[in-house]
Design a protein around this motif. Structure first.
Motif, short mmCIF file in Angstrom:
data_model
loop_
_atom_site.label_atom_id
_atom_site.label_comp_id
_atom_site.label_asym_id
_atom_site.label_seq_id
_atom_site.Cartn_x
_atom_site.Cartn_y
_atom_site.Cartn_z
N ARG A 164 0.82 -1.22 0.00
CA ARG A 164 0.00 0.00 0.00
C ARG A 164 0.85 1.27 0.00
O ARG A 164 0.42 2.30 -0.46
CB ARG A 164 -1.03 -0.02 1.12
N SER B 157 3.42 1.72 -1.77
CA SER B 157 3.99 1.93 -3.10
C SER B 157 2.95 2.33 -4.14
O SER B 157 3.27 2.51 -5.31
CB SER B 157 4.75 0.69 -3.56
N VAL B 158 1.68 2.48 -3.72
CA VAL B 158 0.60 2.87 -4.64
C VAL B 158 0.81 4.32 -5.07
O VAL B 158 1.14 5.18 -4.26
CB VAL B 158 -0.78 2.70 -3.96
N ARG B 159 0.62 4.56 -6.37
CA ARG B 159 0.77 5.91 -6.92
C ARG B 159 -0.47 6.25 -7.76
O ARG B 159 -1.13 5.36 -8.27
CB ARG B 159 2.02 5.99 -7.81
N ASP C 131 -7.66 -9.30 -3.93
CA ASP C 131 -6.86 -8.09 -4.01
C ASP C 131 -6.57 -7.64 -2.58
O ASP C 131 -7.49 -7.35 -1.81
CB ASP C 131 -7.67 -7.03 -4.78
N LEU D 188 -5.38 -4.97 -1.48
CA LEU D 188 -5.62 -3.55 -1.26
C LEU D 188 -7.10 -3.18 -1.33
O LEU D 188 -7.48 -2.08 -0.95
CB LEU D 188 -4.83 -2.72 -2.28
N ASP D 189 -7.92 -4.09 -1.82
CA ASP D 189 -9.35 -3.84 -1.96
C ASP D 189 -10.10 -5.12 -1.68
O ASP D 189 -10.20 -5.99 -2.55
CB ASP D 189 -9.67 -3.33 -3.36
N TYR E 140 -1.17 -5.55 -9.83
CA TYR E 140 -1.01 -4.40 -8.94
C TYR E 140 -0.36 -3.22 -9.67
O TYR E 140 -0.69 -2.07 -9.40
CB TYR E 140 -0.23 -4.79 -7.69
N THR F 278 -3.26 -1.83 -11.94
CA THR F 278 -4.41 -1.32 -11.20
C THR F 278 -4.05 -0.16 -10.29
O THR F 278 -4.76 0.83 -10.22
CB THR F 278 -5.06 -2.45 -10.37
N TYR F 279 -2.91 -0.29 -9.60
CA TYR F 279 -2.53 0.70 -8.59
C TYR F 279 -1.24 1.46 -8.93
O TYR F 279 -0.81 2.29 -8.14
CB TYR F 279 -2.38 0.02 -7.22
N HIS F 280 -0.65 1.14 -10.06
CA HIS F 280 0.58 1.82 -10.49
C HIS F 280 1.66 1.77 -9.42
O HIS F 280 2.36 2.76 -9.18
CB HIS F 280 0.28 3.26 -10.89
N VAL F 281 1.79 0.61 -8.77
CA VAL F 281 2.78 0.48 -7.70
C VAL F 281 4.17 0.83 -8.22
O VAL F 281 4.51 0.56 -9.38
CB VAL F 281 2.78 -0.93 -7.07
#
Length: 113
Positions: free
Chosen positions: A6, A8-10, A39, A41-42, A69, A72-75
């Motif tokens: 979480r 590293s999410v951008r 997931d 994160l969700d 990831y 979806t989350y641009h880690v």
């Protein structure tokens, strides 16, 4: 990648994120699992299968779900990894079986019985 996912999410990804995702998907399979998980994160996100499966390009090692990831989350990924992928022009090299065995036994400590 170290730390919590979480962290590293951008809000946006690398300009070449699609190519990096493609690279991750073309790695050499080194460990396959049929496990499934949601997931992380969700909790309402999708359930994915094979999340513990591992892929490699002979130098780097990653879980199958990393591409999800990233997309979806641009880690954020390690700069050294991004440099490596870009230098390879998004083409995963053929990884000799001897190198795959070496990663499993020496690097991961998995016995080959």
């Amino acid at each position: 990648m170290t730390g919590l996912l979480r962290d590293s999410v951008r809000p946006g990804g690398e300009p070449d994120e699609a190519e990096i995702i493609g690279y991750l998907g073309r790695g050499a399979g080194i460990w396959a699992e049929t496990s499934a998980g949601s997931d992380v994160l969700d909790p309402d996100g999708p359930v994915m299968s094979g999340i513990g499966s591992l892929y490699t390009d002979g130098t780097w090692l990653w879980r199958q779900d990393l591409a999800y990831y990233l997309g979806t989350y641009h880690v954020s990924l390690p700069r050294d990894f991004l440099t490596h992928v870009r230098k390879a022009r998004y083409r995963v090299p053929d990884v000799p079986e001897t190198r795959l065995v070496e990663i499993l036994t020496r690097d991961l400590g998995i016995g080959m019985n």
